[in-house]
Enzyme design. Structure first.
Site, PDB file in Angstrom:
ATOM      1  N   ALA A  63      29.891  32.541  25.772  1.00  0.00           N
ATOM      2  CA  ALA A  63      31.133  32.437  24.998  1.00  0.00           C
ATOM      3  C   ALA A  63      32.020  31.344  25.578  1.00  0.00           C
ATOM      4  O   ALA A  63      31.850  30.934  26.726  1.00  0.00           O
ATOM      5  CB  ALA A  63      31.866  33.770  25.030  1.00  0.00           C
ATOM      6  N   GLY A 104      25.894  35.040  24.768  1.00  0.00           N
ATOM      7  CA  GLY A 104      25.776  34.705  23.350  1.00  0.00           C
ATOM      8  C   GLY A 104      24.694  33.665  23.113  1.00  0.00           C
ATOM      9  O   GLY A 104      24.075  33.630  22.043  1.00  0.00           O
ATOM     10  N   GLU A 107      21.619  35.483  22.732  1.00  0.00           N
ATOM     11  CA  GLU A 107      21.648  36.196  21.448  1.00  0.00           C
ATOM     12  C   GLU A 107      21.303  35.251  20.295  1.00  0.00           C
ATOM     13  O   GLU A 107      20.620  35.642  19.348  1.00  0.00           O
ATOM     14  CB  GLU A 107      23.019  36.853  21.252  1.00  0.00           C
ATOM     15  CG  GLU A 107      23.213  38.025  22.219  1.00  0.00           C
ATOM     16  CD  GLU A 107      24.562  38.709  22.082  1.00  0.00           C
ATOM     17  OE1 GLU A 107      24.588  39.902  21.762  1.00  0.00           O
ATOM     18  OE2 GLU A 107      25.580  38.043  22.303  1.00  0.00           O
ATOM     19  N   GLU A 127      27.065  39.469  30.550  1.00  0.00           N
ATOM     20  CA  GLU A 127      28.311  40.116  30.094  1.00  0.00           C
ATOM     21  C   GLU A 127      28.741  41.269  30.997  1.00  0.00           C
ATOM     22  O   GLU A 127      29.935  41.516  31.171  1.00  0.00           O
ATOM     23  CB  GLU A 127      28.147  40.644  28.660  1.00  0.00           C
ATOM     24  CG  GLU A 127      28.185  39.562  27.606  1.00  0.00           C
ATOM     25  CD  GLU A 127      26.822  38.952  27.310  1.00  0.00           C
ATOM     26  OE1 GLU A 127      26.696  38.276  26.284  1.00  0.00           O
ATOM     27  OE2 GLU A 127      25.884  39.144  28.124  1.00  0.00           O
TER      28      GLU A 127
END
Length: 685
Positions: A63, A104, A107, A127
């Protein structure tokens, strides 16, 4: 504004490139650009496949932390929407990974139909280190692709895995040797006619029939690591859901768990600490253009536990070290321990035999003080006594070359006084390493009154090179960390006399999240540290313990008794000593509450931290927190003592201290703490 996402076509393959330096973070413009790129591929009949690749150093590394807490972080398209759009593309999408695919970024890769990576790439979901979980389907897709066990390991630890390991568990489909883009395009071309497209969210082969015992066993095996933390358990819960529910339901559960963490105090504390660590490297009052001095060789005086550990930091970073001792036996013993430590790391697979040889090959052991003449930095690591240190610095002054930095690894002593033993106080500073020095990440860099700006800049830059987290401290007794330890130890000892036991006080600290309590710590470090060595002179409980050889774990007895496996148990002998002191002081034993222990041992630390700030001995409250998390094991999910005080409320801290004031006749309030509490303010503005 130019979009960080660009597209170009190679034959029938659309390449979507991200160029959002330095780490291709998934900011709003990147998320928007990715969606537009997929839409472009869908709309163009000439495109048969897609490759997503990062420019510069890396694939997507997570992020965009600069957007945290701003409207941009929640502006659509949000990442869960982006990954679903990628996965639902009707044409095969290949993630081409170099550098890191983190959070992310992983992901996004999981949403692609295929993943290829260069051998040096790393993949992970960190995270949990910010008190969170992957919130864009990561906990649901990862077990389906890499298997439940690997998903549990990755989500609960946050530690990235290598591309090779990712390939072995099926997270990467092909390892690319050579040009990544060229091979990724070729791979995408191979996949053009494969239907149905493999969607991570639809896979069942690796989660079907998962034995529920897997989760219980994993919790049991990691109980110690997870203790006190909320995020690892929520990550585990989310992975468990992936094995029990369809993907569409699983992501809703993942979102619920994510929001629970996001609104809690632990995530706030861990995110605060993430920024605190980065702020610590900034030095107040020094111009940006000050250049560090060149450090080609380091000298270390003393080959004991500290000297050896300090030397290892530099050797591991490829910096040659000259280590000096007074006697051959001490020198041999010290270098032998260093070699043993390196070999132990090699046995665990952390180093190769070749790396051990390289590190030890950079070491020059000597009995000749004059051999320090060619060193650019000399660190003294001898007995904690001012006379000895001043004598050494006086000798160094005559031997060290002009411009060499002279540092003392002192825990408490006055750097300015040590500097008076030289004709070059501008070159003197404190470098307080924490024991064991080759493992502990913290380094207190003590700025003397006359320390030159470039000396300070050099120390901070060098800390980074040897993988330490450095914090600047001013000259005061105990600097930041040990100074705050003093009120804790003083009150803990007084509480023993008043009726608490070592076990009760230690339990309060361990339950709070500390790795050990004050008396467990004393036993581990050595009860005899700082003892005057006169068994006839008994002024306090520690003196009494030392006089009867109870020096801590090394003697099998300290505040606790220890068996041959170093397991502690309460000691009747210690209780007897405490009662003798109680009688001598005329103290009546009473029931001590856990809350009183917190107020007298932890609130007093906050008060001392406030005094440190008041006096300008720490640059900022967050620096104090970095010292306590990295140097003393303060639980990171509480953010450090100053952040914890802000969370509790400074008014509550002041109230608790006032409640205990009559039991602490020597206690004085920090005016800063008092004023901030009065105004309803916090340390972290």
């Amino acid at each position: 504004m130019t979009s960080p996402i660009s597209t170009e076509q190679h034959g029938h393959v659309l390449i979507i490139r991200s160029n959002n330096p330095p780490v291709n973070s998934l900011g709003h413009a990147v998320r928007e650009g990715l969606v537009k790129g997929i839409e472009q591929a869908e709309a163009d009949d000439g495109v048969q496949a897609v490759v997503i690749i990062g420019e510069g150093q890396t694939f997507f590394a997570g992020a965009d932390i600069s957007e945290f807490g701003t409207p941009k972080a929640f502006a659509p398209p949000m990442l869960p929407q982006v990954v679903d759009i990628i996965e639902n593309c009707s044409k095969p999408v290949v993630a081409a990974i170099h550098g890191t695919a983190l959070g992310g970024g992983l992901e996004v890769a999981l949403a692609c139909h295929y993943r290829v990576a260069v051998p040096s790439a790393k993949l992970g979901v960190p995270e949990v280190k910010l008190g969170l979980l992957p919130g864009a389907g990561g906990t649901q897709r990862l077990p389906r692709v890499a298997g439940v066990q690997k998903a549990l390991e990755m989500t609960t630890s946050g530690t990235p895995i290598s591309a090779r390991e990712a390939y072995d568990v099926g997270l990467v489909d092909r390892i690319i040797e050579g040009d990544l883009l060229q091979h990724a395009v070729a791979y995408a071309t191979e996949c053009v006619d494969v239907r149905p497209l493999p969607k991570s969210s639809e896979r069942q082969d690796k989660i079907e029939g998962t034995d529920p015992a897997v989760f219980d066993d994993f919790i049991k095996a990691n109980a110690r690591t997870f203790r006190g933390f909320e995020a690892p358990m929520k990550n585990l819960e989310a992975v468990r859901v992936a094995t029990q529910k369809p993907y569409a339901e699983g992501v809703l559960e993942e979102r619920r768990l994510f929001m629970e963490l996001m609104s809690g105090t632990q995530a706030r504390a861990q995110q605060y600490f993430f920024f605190a660590e980065r702020k610590a490297s900034k030095i107040d009052g020094i111009p940006e253009d000050v250049k560090p001095r060149e450090i080609k060789r380091v000298g270390v005086i003393g080959a004991g536990t500290m000297g050896g550990g300090i030397s290892m930091n530099f050797l591991s970073a490829g910096i040659p070290v000259t280590i000096v001792e007074m006697a051959q036996e001490a020198l041999d013993r010290g270098t032998g321990v260093m070699l043993k430590n390196y070999q132990a790391s090699a046995a665990k697979g952390k180093l190769t035999a070749e790396q051990v040889g390289q590190a030890m090959g950079l070491l020059k052991p000597t009995l000749n003080f004059d051999d320090l003449a060619d060193c650019d930095l000399i660190i003294e690591a001898v007995f904690e006594q001012m006379e000895i240190k001043k004598e050494i610095f006086s000798r160094l002054d005559k031997i060290a070359k002009p411009g060499a930095i002279l540092a003392s690894n002192t825990s408490y002593l006055n750097i300015d006084e040590i500097a008076t033993a030289t004709s070059r106080p501008q070159d003197v500073l404190g470098l307080h390493f924490f024991s064991p020095a080759n493992i502990m990440k913290l380094l207190e860099v003590v700025r003397g009154a006359k320390t030159a700006p470039d000396v300070l800049v050099t120390a901070m830059a060098l800390a980074k090179k040897i993988r330490k987290v450095a914090v600047v401290a001013g000259v005061c007794y105990g600097f930041i960390g040990n100074r705050m330890l003093i009120p804790r130890q003083v009150e803990a000892t007084k509480l023993l006399l008043e009726g608490a036991t070592p076990a009760q006080i230690d339990k309060v600290h361990v339950d709070f999240g500390m790795p050990m309590g004050p008396f467990q710590m004393a036993d581990l470090a050595g009860v005899d540290i700082g003892w005057h060595r006169d068994p006839g002179r008994i002024e306090n409980i520690r003196d009494a313990l030392c006089a009867v050889d109870r020096w801590g774990q090394k003697k099998g007895a300290g505040f606790y008794d220890y068996d041959d496996k170093r397991k502690p148990s309460p000691s009747p002998k210690v209780q007897e000593i405490i009662e003798e002191f109680r009688a001598r002081e005329g103290v009546q034993a009473r029931e001590i509450s856990d809350q009183e222990i917190i107020e007298r041992t932890l609130y007093t630390m906050v008060n001392e931290g406030a005094k440190i700030l008041e006096e300008g001995m720490a640059q900022r409250p967050s620096d104090i927190d970095v010292v306590w998390v990295y140097g003393y094991g303060w639980p990171v999910y509480r953010g450090g003592p100053m952040h914890w005080a802000d969370t509790e409320g400074l008014g509550k801290i002041v109230e608790g201290l006032k409640r205990q004031q009559e039991r602490m006749p020597d206690f004085t309030f920090s005016q800063l703490l008092f004023d901030k509490a009065e105004k309803g303010e916090k340390f972290g503005r």
